[in-house]
Structure formats: structure tokens, C-alpha cells
Motif scaffolding. Structure first.
Motif, PDB file in Angstrom:
ATOM      1  N   LEU A   1       0.848  -1.179   0.000  1.00  0.00           N
ATOM      2  CA  LEU A   1       0.000   0.000   0.000  1.00  0.00           C
ATOM      3  C   LEU A   1       0.893   1.241   0.000  1.00  0.00           C
ATOM      4  CD1 LEU A   1      -2.909   1.189   0.244  1.00  0.00           C
ATOM      5  CD2 LEU A   1      -2.528   1.241   2.724  1.00  0.00           C
ATOM      6  N   VAL A   2       0.557   2.222  -0.834  1.00  0.00           N
ATOM      7  CA  VAL A   2       1.385   3.414  -0.997  1.00  0.00           C
ATOM      8  C   VAL A   2       0.955   4.494  -0.005  1.00  0.00           C
ATOM      9  CG1 VAL A   2       2.055   5.259  -2.588  1.00  0.00           C
ATOM     10  CG2 VAL A   2       1.851   2.905  -3.413  1.00  0.00           C
ATOM     11  N   TYR A   3       1.968   5.198   0.522  1.00  0.00           N
ATOM     12  CA  TYR A   3       1.745   6.313   1.443  1.00  0.00           C
ATOM     13  C   TYR A   3       2.434   7.565   0.892  1.00  0.00           C
ATOM     14  CZ  TYR A   3       0.417   2.934   5.089  1.00  0.00           C
ATOM     15  OH  TYR A   3      -0.190   1.942   5.826  1.00  0.00           O
ATOM     16  N   LEU A   4       1.792   8.693   1.110  1.00  0.00           N
ATOM     17  CA  LEU A   4       2.446   9.983   0.929  1.00  0.00           C
ATOM     18  C   LEU A   4       2.779  10.508   2.324  1.00  0.00           C
ATOM     19  CD1 LEU A   4       0.159  11.741  -1.726  1.00  0.00           C
ATOM     20  CD2 LEU A   4       2.161  10.303  -2.128  1.00  0.00           C
ATOM     21  N   ALA A   5       4.014  10.942   2.517  1.00  0.00           N
ATOM     22  CA  ALA A   5       4.443  11.459   3.815  1.00  0.00           C
ATOM     23  C   ALA A   5       5.035  12.847   3.638  1.00  0.00           C
ATOM     24  CB  ALA A   5       5.454  10.518   4.463  1.00  0.00           C
ATOM     25  N   TYR A   6       4.605  13.758   4.492  1.00  0.00           N
ATOM     26  CA  TYR A   6       5.109  15.128   4.492  1.00  0.00           C
ATOM     27  C   TYR A   6       5.749  15.387   5.850  1.00  0.00           C
ATOM     28  CZ  TYR A   6       1.853  15.559   0.576  1.00  0.00           C
ATOM     29  OH  TYR A   6       1.188  15.374  -0.592  1.00  0.00           O
TER      30      TYR A   6
ATOM     31  N   ALA B   1      -7.733   1.418  -3.059  1.00  0.00           N
ATOM     32  CA  ALA B   1      -6.372   1.566  -2.532  1.00  0.00           C
ATOM     33  C   ALA B   1      -5.386   1.618  -3.693  1.00  0.00           C
ATOM     34  CB  ALA B   1      -6.034   0.412  -1.597  1.00  0.00           C
ATOM     35  N   ILE B   2      -4.358   2.459  -3.545  1.00  0.00           N
ATOM     36  CA  ILE B   2      -3.285   2.551  -4.528  1.00  0.00           C
ATOM     37  C   ILE B   2      -2.095   1.758  -4.000  1.00  0.00           C
ATOM     38  CG2 ILE B   2      -1.760   4.062  -5.827  1.00  0.00           C
ATOM     39  CD1 ILE B   2      -4.685   4.406  -6.540  1.00  0.00           C
ATOM     40  N   TYR B   3      -1.615   0.798  -4.816  1.00  0.00           N
ATOM     41  CA  TYR B   3      -0.500  -0.045  -4.417  1.00  0.00           C
ATOM     42  C   TYR B   3       0.725   0.261  -5.277  1.00  0.00           C
ATOM     43  CZ  TYR B   3      -3.685  -2.723  -1.512  1.00  0.00           C
ATOM     44  OH  TYR B   3      -4.587  -3.087  -0.541  1.00  0.00           O
ATOM     45  N   LYS B   4       1.847  -0.194  -4.787  1.00  0.00           N
ATOM     46  CA  LYS B   4       3.118   0.081  -5.447  1.00  0.00           C
ATOM     47  C   LYS B   4       3.150  -0.446  -6.870  1.00  0.00           C
ATOM     48  CE  LYS B   4       8.102  -0.550  -4.741  1.00  0.00           C
ATOM     49  NZ  LYS B   4       9.140  -1.161  -3.869  1.00  0.00           N
TER      50      LYS B   4
ATOM     51  N   ILE C   1      -9.155  12.394  -1.584  1.00  0.00           N
ATOM     52  CA  ILE C   1      -9.869  12.238  -0.319  1.00  0.00           C
ATOM     53  C   ILE C   1      -9.473  10.881   0.251  1.00  0.00           C
ATOM     54  CG2 ILE C   1     -12.094  12.226   0.831  1.00  0.00           C
ATOM     55  CD1 ILE C   1     -11.389  14.877  -0.550  1.00  0.00           C
ATOM     56  N   LEU C   2      -8.847  10.904   1.426  1.00  0.00           N
ATOM     57  CA  LEU C   2      -8.268   9.690   1.990  1.00  0.00           C
ATOM     58  C   LEU C   2      -9.016   9.251   3.242  1.00  0.00           C
ATOM     59  CD1 LEU C   2      -4.577  10.771   1.471  1.00  0.00           C
ATOM     60  CD2 LEU C   2      -5.891   9.202   0.064  1.00  0.00           C
ATOM     61  N   ASP C   3      -9.042   7.929   3.455  1.00  0.00           N
ATOM     62  CA  ASP C   3      -9.833   7.374   4.551  1.00  0.00           C
ATOM     63  C   ASP C   3      -9.240   7.687   5.918  1.00  0.00           C
ATOM     64  OD1 ASP C   3     -11.538   6.360   2.707  1.00  0.00           O
ATOM     65  OD2 ASP C   3     -10.885   4.270   2.879  1.00  0.00           O
ATOM     66  N   ASP C   4      -7.910   7.639   6.041  1.00  0.00           N
ATOM     67  CA  ASP C   4      -7.332   7.714   7.381  1.00  0.00           C
ATOM     68  C   ASP C   4      -6.006   8.463   7.417  1.00  0.00           C
ATOM     69  OD1 ASP C   4      -7.088   7.294  10.088  1.00  0.00           O
ATOM     70  OD2 ASP C   4      -6.297   5.260   9.897  1.00  0.00           O
ATOM     71  N   PRO C   5      -6.002   9.770   7.119  1.00  0.00           N
ATOM     72  CA  PRO C   5      -4.759  10.531   7.261  1.00  0.00           C
ATOM     73  C   PRO C   5      -4.399  10.687   8.734  1.00  0.00           C
ATOM     74  CG  PRO C   5      -6.578  12.014   6.791  1.00  0.00           C
ATOM     75  CD  PRO C   5      -7.125  10.623   6.685  1.00  0.00           C
ATOM     76  N   LYS C   6      -3.109  10.855   9.001  1.00  0.00           N
ATOM     77  CA  LYS C   6      -2.625  10.963  10.377  1.00  0.00           C
ATOM     78  C   LYS C   6      -1.560  12.051  10.456  1.00  0.00           C
ATOM     79  CE  LYS C   6      -3.123   6.028  11.615  1.00  0.00           C
ATOM     80  NZ  LYS C   6      -3.741   5.551  10.372  1.00  0.00           N
ATOM     81  N   ILE C   7      -1.421  12.636  11.643  1.00  0.00           N
ATOM     82  CA  ILE C   7      -0.300  13.527  11.946  1.00  0.00           C
ATOM     83  C   ILE C   7       0.390  12.979  13.181  1.00  0.00           C
ATOM     84  CG2 ILE C   7       0.457  15.853  12.512  1.00  0.00           C
ATOM     85  CD1 ILE C   7      -2.031  16.939  11.193  1.00  0.00           C
TER      86      ILE C   7
ATOM     87  N   ALA D   1       2.992  14.276   8.461  1.00  0.00           N
ATOM     88  CA  ALA D   1       1.620  14.099   7.992  1.00  0.00           C
ATOM     89  C   ALA D   1       1.613  12.903   7.045  1.00  0.00           C
ATOM     90  CB  ALA D   1       1.124  15.354   7.285  1.00  0.00           C
ATOM     91  N   LEU D   2       0.876  11.878   7.408  1.00  0.00           N
ATOM     92  CA  LEU D   2       0.918  10.596   6.692  1.00  0.00           C
ATOM     93  C   LEU D   2      -0.416  10.341   6.010  1.00  0.00           C
ATOM     94  CD1 LEU D   2       2.958   8.266   6.326  1.00  0.00           C
ATOM     95  CD2 LEU D   2       1.826   7.116   8.232  1.00  0.00           C
ATOM     96  N   PHE D   3      -0.346  10.091   4.689  1.00  0.00           N
ATOM     97  CA  PHE D   3      -1.544   9.865   3.895  1.00  0.00           C
ATOM     98  C   PHE D   3      -1.485   8.463   3.279  1.00  0.00           C
ATOM     99  CE2 PHE D   3      -0.969  14.352   4.100  1.00  0.00           C
ATOM    100  CZ  PHE D   3      -2.220  14.948   4.018  1.00  0.00           C
ATOM    101  N   PRO D   4      -2.101   7.450   3.877  1.00  0.00           N
ATOM    102  CA  PRO D   4      -2.206   6.161   3.189  1.00  0.00           C
ATOM    103  C   PRO D   4      -3.172   6.311   2.014  1.00  0.00           C
ATOM    104  CG  PRO D   4      -3.398   6.115   5.274  1.00  0.00           C
ATOM    105  CD  PRO D   4      -2.727   7.439   5.203  1.00  0.00           C
TER     106      PRO D   4
END
Length: 532
Positions: free
Chosen positions: A70-75, A510-513, A275-281, A386-389
């Protein structure tokens, strides 16, 4: 990258015309005026677009995948305090001593031939913030002595500083003062204090050093009077930089550098939204100062071009969860995470904000004072991520690639057909377009003229939203000679796919590698060759 070159085409024409003709079978005189239009097909583009080619991301973005792919964007961003050497800046220290020769001293020197004068003094070690130091190890510093003697006799001045040690050996300086000829004597010395320890505890108090002076005079036989004759000692410690310091370092506001407290998120360079289901900081806090800190998150907000400042609220600890180390070389740490279950980050971060800003403050020795230490490398830092799965839905975000391209202007080319083969392994339909651009990236023409040809259907998915088979589609685009003239100056082909998750925003995928869009382009040129 592939290119079409005039020499290559002409070589291909030569092969077509002559590869099967023997020299003695060909009579040029018998060739009547005629017209040929052979076809030549050449591959142009082979490009694979993955999530790593997404545009509109900031320089603070990293893309990674977990064990499930599963791909994540991280800031990421951080604030960090000044280091320990900058936190505890010790001012220059100045001290002095004077030996004046009295009449009694003069009589003793003339009668016995020798005179020894001694003095032991406690000098205060000044601090700029009221710190109460019991010991300091120095990484840098200079101890300067400047001596001036007007006594008309030879002498030896010894200076001991039992509280200033290197490898356990106290500082000692012995200076010969050869004034027997009646000429005043001046002397200067500089000692590098790197690696020295200053121990302020020998007097039973803090911020104090002891200096022992011993002056031994030898009668030189001079009959010059000793009235108003003396030995002056001026000293200073300068360029002080600590390696370690121990004691009570006071209660004060810690200087926080906030260069990276501004985190660029989606810059929406090419439009679209995710629009993401579960972003986190997540906040990671570290403290290598041997000092208790009362640290607070004063503000945390995201900025949206549409909604303005959006405050992040929720279960934010106050004070921040960080302790302090009890031994040098240690680092105390703490962390906390804001997610959709304990805060409003889901609402805030799903408005595609341009950036995230936060402010942190910290006060030392709060809420109570304790025995402290600081090292030159000590730091207090807060790292924010800031983590965006990439599980959710997307509308209009862009993946893009650029390849080199050259098409020579050949008079014999009367038309060309570009064939585009597309395999879409994204769980989303795509709006695909290829653009011809010049060397500077200026778009000259597009490949697909029919809007219907630009739509590429989504890959086939299972009930969990995972791709099980790529969608394959093929397009042919015909260019007549007048349309070809638009792209003779093109030097690049830009492949751009605008992603729209299947059935968005009604379902989540879901976006995968291993998701991708593969684009292959070939060209078939139709040549008009005339012979006479």
C-alpha cells in the motif's frame, strides 16, 4: 528515448528499393516516371507511469509503501532548539592581580638576597543568565596572561590554577622576569583551553575558581629604589565554548528555530483532489538536554485556498510528552498521533490544504528546578509527519512523464499514423493525453483529437478494491502532412494521465506500489516517392 531521424528513414527506403535487386538486373534507362508510397513503422514511446510520477506534490513529500505494498504519501517538517553550545554561552572572564613591593619587602630582599611573595585568590566566574555552575568541560577557550614588571630585580612568577585541569593536571605557568638591568619587563602568554575542565566546587560554592600566585625575587645588586615598583598581572578567559556543563542552568524560554515548521502539502499544480480514509499527523519529540522542559504545541493549522486557516483540534497533550535524560549521551523521547478517532485531521487534511503550520515553545526547569547538565550537541526537537495512506478516492490528480522526441521535416512524408497501446493497472479510470512540446516544454499540439479516445477504463478489481487485471486499450491517430508541420519542432512528448478512481466519490479504493499505466506509441509514416 526514441527519435525519428532523416538518415534512418532514408536508410529504410534504400533497403526497400535495393535489397533484392542485383546490379546487372537494374536498368535505370528503363525506369519510367512513377510514384511509390511505401510505409515505414517505427516505435516512439515506451513509458510506464506509477504513483511515483504523481505531479503537484511538494519538495517535502516522500512516497513509500508498507509490507502490503500500500502506498503512502508522507510530508515531514520539524522544529529544533539551538544546540547546547548555543544555549549556554559563557561570557569572557577578566581577572587581575598586583604585587607592590613595600619598604619592608625591600629591606628583606637587600638583607637576605631573596624575597618570596604569595597570594591565593578566589575569582568569580560570571554567567549571563544567572546559571549556577559546578563544573564545565571546554571544547574551546583561550586563557591569556599579560604581565608587566617595573621591579629592577630578576624574578620568577608562578601561576597555578588548581581548579583548571587537563587530564587531571592543574594549569601551571612559570614566567622569568629578568629586570636586573633596570629595564621594565613585559610578558604575554596564550593557553588553549580545549579539553580543560573548570571545577568550581573547591571553594564550596558555585561559579568560583581559585588562582595561586607565587613571586620570587632575587637581589640583582641594583641600588635602584623599589618605591612605586610593582608586578601587574592582567588575565582573561575568552572564546569560551562548552563541551559539557553541570549545575543549575536556570528557568528560561528556550530558543526554537522554526525554519521547517511550515510544511508544504498539495500545491495543486495541475489540479485535482485526493480524499483519503485515514490521514494521520504524528509528532516525535526528543530531548537530549539534561533539563526538564515544559513544552507546548501553541498552534497547529492547515491552510486551504478555499477555506483559509483550518485549526487542527483534538487530543493534543499539554504539556508535550517528553522527559529529560539523567545521564550524558542519552536522549529522552515521546510521541503522539492525531487521527480520525481523536481529532479533526480527517476533515482538515481532506480539504487538500496547501500547507501545514505549527508552533512549539519550551521553558527550561519547569515545573520544578533540578540538577542539570548540557552538552554542546544537546537539542530539543519536534518532528512532525503528515501521513496519507492512499486508500480512499481521487478526482483529477495527475501522473505525468516526459520522453524525448524528434521528427525530421521530410518532404516525402505525406501522412503518419500514431498507434497508442495503453495498459491501465490503476483502480481508476484515466483521461489520457499526449502532448508534443518544444525544448522549453511549450506545447505545440496534442496527440488525441477525439475526447472519447482520451478515456481509458479502469483496471478490473476484486471486492477489496485491489487490481486483478489491467485494462488494455488501443488508439490510432491519423496526422496529415499539414498537421505534421505543427510537430516538426517538437523535442518532447509529455504523457499525462488524469486519474479518477472508479465510481468516486461513492467507493473507496487503494493505490499499491504495483499499480501503473503503460503507454507505448509507434508511428507509421506514409511516404510519397517520385522517380523520373
Amino acid at each position: 528515448m526514441n527519435s525519428i531521424r532523416k538518415t534512418f528513414i532514408l536508410f529504410g527506403i534504400s533497403v526497400i528499393l535495393f535489397s533484392c535487386i542485383k546490379e546487372n538486373e537494374f536498368n535505370y534507362d528503363k525506369v519510367a516516371a512513377s510514384t511509390w508510397d511505401p510505409d515505414i513503422a517505427i516505435p516512439l514511446v515506451n513509458s510506464t507511469l506509477t504513483i511515483n510520477d504523481i505531479t503537484g506534490l511538494s519538495s517535502s513529500t516522500s512516497i513509500f509503501s508498507d509490507s502490503t505494498r500500500l502506498v503512502y504519501l508522507a510530508y515531514t517538517g520539524n522544529v529544533v532548539s539551538v544546540n547546547g553550545a548555543e544555549f549556554l554561552i559563557l561570557p569572557d572572564q577578566i581577572f587581575y592581580e598586583n604585587f607592590s613591593i613595600s619598604q619592608a619587602d625591600s629591606n628583606l630582599l637587600y638583607n637576605s638576597g631573596n624575597l618570596t611573595l604569595s597570594n591565593s585568590v578566589i575569582i568569580p566566574f560570571n554567567t549571563s543568565g544567572g546559571e549556577q555552575l559546578d563544573s564545565v568541560y571546554l571544547s574551546m577557550g583561550d586563557l591569556n596572561f599579560s604581565l608587566a614588571s617595573t621591579v629592577p630585580h630578576n624574578a620568577i612568577l608562578e601561576i597555578r590554577m588548581p581548579d583548571v585541569r587537563k587530564h587531571g593536571v592543574p594549569f601551571f605557568l612559570s614566567v622569568p622576569l629578568n629586570g636586573g638591568n633596570g629595564t621594565p619587563v613585559n610578558f604575554q602568554s596564550v593557553t588553549d583551553l580545549s579539553g580543560y575542565k573548570l571545577d568550581f566546587r573547591s571553594s564550596g560554592n558555585f561559579n568560583q575558581l581559585r588562582v595561586d600566585y607565587n613571586l620570587t625575587l632575587s637581589n640583582s645588586g641594583s641600588s635602584s629604589p623599589l618605591t612605586n615598583k610593582d608586578v601587574n598581572i592582567n588575565a582573561n578567559i575568552e572564546n569560551i565554548r562548552i563541551r559539557q556543563a553541570f549545575g543549575y542552568l536556570g528557568q528560561r524560554q528556550m530558543t526554537i528555530r522554526e525554519d521547517s515548521a511550515h510544511i508544504s502539502l498539495f500545491n495543486n499544480e495541475l489540479g485535482g483532489s485526493i480524499i483519503l480514509d485515514d490521514p494521520k499527523i504524528t509528532f516525535d519529540i526528543k530531548n537530549s538536554f539534561g533539563i526538564p522542559l515544559n513544552a507546548r504545541l501553541n498552534s497547529l493549522y492547515a491552510y486551504s485556498a478555499v477555506s483559509g486557516n483550518l485549526n487542527v483540534t483534538g487530543s493534543i497533550p499539554d504539556p508535550l510528552p517528553v522527559s529529560y535524560p539523567i545521564l550524558t549521551g542519552q536522549t529522552a523521547s515521546g510521541s503522539f498521533t492525531l487521527d480520525k478517532n481523536n481529532s479533526n485531521v480527517h476533515t482538515v487534511l481532506n480539504q487538500n490544504p496547501r500547507y501545514l503550520d505549527f508552533e512549539v515553545s519550551a521553558v527550561t526547569n519547569s515545573p520544578f528546578p533540578v540538577y542539570n547538565f548540557v552538552e554542546d550537541s544537546s537539542k530539543f526537537s519536534v518532528d512532525i509527519k503528515a501521513l496519507f495512506p492512499l486508500r480512499g478516492y481521487a478526482q483529477g490528480f495527475v501522473v505525468q512523464d516526459t520522453t524525448e522526441f524528434t521528427l525530421e521535416n521530410i518532404d516525402e512524408v505525406k501522412s503518419a499514423t500514431f498507434r497508442i497501446n495503453i495498459r491501465n493497472a490503476f483502480p481508476a479510470r484515466a483521461l489520457l493525453q499526449l502532448y508534443f512540446a518544444d525544448q522549453s516544454g511549450n506545447i505545440l499540439d496534442s496527440m488525441l483529437s477525439d475526447p472519447a479516445d482520451q478515456i481509458v477504463r479502469s483496471a478490473d478489481m476484486n471486492s477489496s478494491g485491489e487490481v486483478i487485471a489491467a485494462a488494455h486499450e488501443m488508439r490510432d491517430e491519423y496526422f496529415e502532412s499539414n498537421r505534421l508541420t505543427n510537430i516538426y519542432t517538437a523535442r518532447k512528448i509529455i504523457i499525462r494521465a488524469v486519474i479518477d478512481t472508479k465510481d468516486s466519490p461513492m467507493s473507496s479504493v487503494a493505490i499499491y506500489k504495483n499499480n501503473y499505466i503503460e503507454v507505448k506509441v509507434g508511428v507509421r509514416a506514409n511516404l510519397l516517392l517520385k522517380f523520373r
